[in-house]
Design an enzyme around this catalytic site. Structure first.
Site, short mmCIF file in Angstrom:
data_model
loop_
_atom_site.label_atom_id
_atom_site.label_comp_id
_atom_site.label_asym_id
_atom_site.label_seq_id
_atom_site.Cartn_x
_atom_site.Cartn_y
_atom_site.Cartn_z
CE LYS A 101 -3.69 2.29 1.23
NZ LYS A 101 -4.47 2.84 2.32
CB VAL A 102 2.90 2.89 -1.96
CG1 VAL A 102 3.79 2.31 -1.49
CG2 VAL A 102 2.03 3.14 -3.75
CB SER A 103 1.26 8.10 -1.32
OG SER A 103 1.92 8.22 -0.24
CB THR A 144 -1.98 11.48 -2.15
OG1 THR A 144 -1.23 10.33 -2.82
CG2 THR A 144 -2.64 12.05 -3.01
CB ALA A 145 -1.57 14.34 2.35
CG HIS A 195 -5.29 8.17 7.24
ND1 HIS A 195 -5.70 7.85 6.08
CD2 HIS A 195 -4.10 7.14 7.41
CE1 HIS A 195 -5.28 7.80 5.65
NE2 HIS A 195 -3.84 7.17 6.04
#
Length: 281
Positions: free
Chosen positions: A56-58, A109-110, A153
């Site tokens: 799981k990655v950005s 991504t943020a 989150h």
């Protein structure tokens, strides 16, 4: 017999909810993988170094890893009304020019959404960027160690507990400009696994998602065990926000959102440009 797959994902409720069935050997015909828990900044680094089979990655990290990994069309996090927030203390002004901002990762991504927003909203230019684990960001803002913090989150639900205010919602800005969902976390897998195994892996993840929806209580203990003392109600809100139709199938709209994000970021010089067919599965 093929070796067990290795996977890394975060201890956040959306990931443990999605992967509970598969990781516990409850998906018929699919062996349980070897699981590593790690924050997104760590998994982004693992992917760049080519470690582990599935991660799981950005979405922001994709341009650096797509030579070795392929984007899977399920299991990730996209959505609406779930974007990162820029938080400050109530007595701070609205101008971030020259200010120190804490972010969870410079490959997240943020952060990408934040830089795209800041290019227009902070004409004076940002000051220093400090990378902190996401659970340290709100205390750092509260205690005055940084001027502002970019949070993700469950912080959407808890930032008021730290006496902070939301200066800007990166998701609102993105959706207003593009009309597309916000691409946050991607699931990637080694291309070298081959087409047949990648298809089987995709079906195992989809089955795990469906089982989570069909019997949410089955994963509850696993979710709360890894949720870092999160309130159960907050964990439920977290899952409801980040596990949605795009988790089961990225689809045309999801792919359009990813392409839009990475194309805009490349135009600003924030990521390398994608090659033709880079997002194809």
């Amino acid at each position: 017999m093929a070796e067990r797959l290795s996977i890394a994902y975060s201890p956040c409720p959306n990931d443990t909810f999605v992967f509970h069935a598969w990781s516990h050997g409850l998906v018929p015909g699919a062996d349980a993988p070897e699981v590593t828990f790690a924050d997104i900044d760590v998994t982004n680094g693992l992917a760049e170094r080519g470690e582990l089979d599935v991660l799981k990655v950005s979405y922001a990290a994709l341009p650096w890893v797509l030579d070795e990994y392929t984007l899977l069309p399920c299991g990730g996090a996209l959505g609406r009304g779930c974007g990162p927030l820029v938080l400050t203390r109530p007595d701070s002004g609205d101008d971030l020019s020259g200010k120190t901002v804490a972010v969870p990762s410079e490959r997240s991504t943020a952060y990408l959404l934040f830089r795209l927003w800041a290019a227009k909203a902070v004409p004076g230019g940002l000051g220093r960027i400090v990378v902190l684990p996401f659970h340290e960001i709100m205390p750092a803002v509260r205690d005055g160690r940084v001027d502002a913090g970019l949070v993700i989150h469950e912080a959407r639900f808890t930032y008021r507990n730290y006496g902070l205010r939301s200066l800007a919602d990166m998701g609102e800005a993105w959706e207003r400009e593009t009309g597309l969902p916000i691409p946050l976390g991607a699931i990637i897998a080694r291309r070298s696994l081959g087409a047949e195994r990648l298809r089987a892996l995709t079906e195992a993840i989809r089955a795990s998602v469906r089982q989570a929806w069909d019997d949410p209580e089955a994963s509850r203990q696993y979710v709360l065990e890894h949720a870092q003392e999160m309130d159960p109600d907050v964990a439920d809100q977290h899952i409801a926000l980040y596990v949605n139709e795009f988790t089961a199938e990225l689809g045309e709209e999801g792919h359009a959102a990813v392409r839009a994000l990475l194309t805009r970021a490349a135009a600003e010089g924030l990521v390398p440009p994608l090659g033709p067919g880079a997002l194809d599965f």
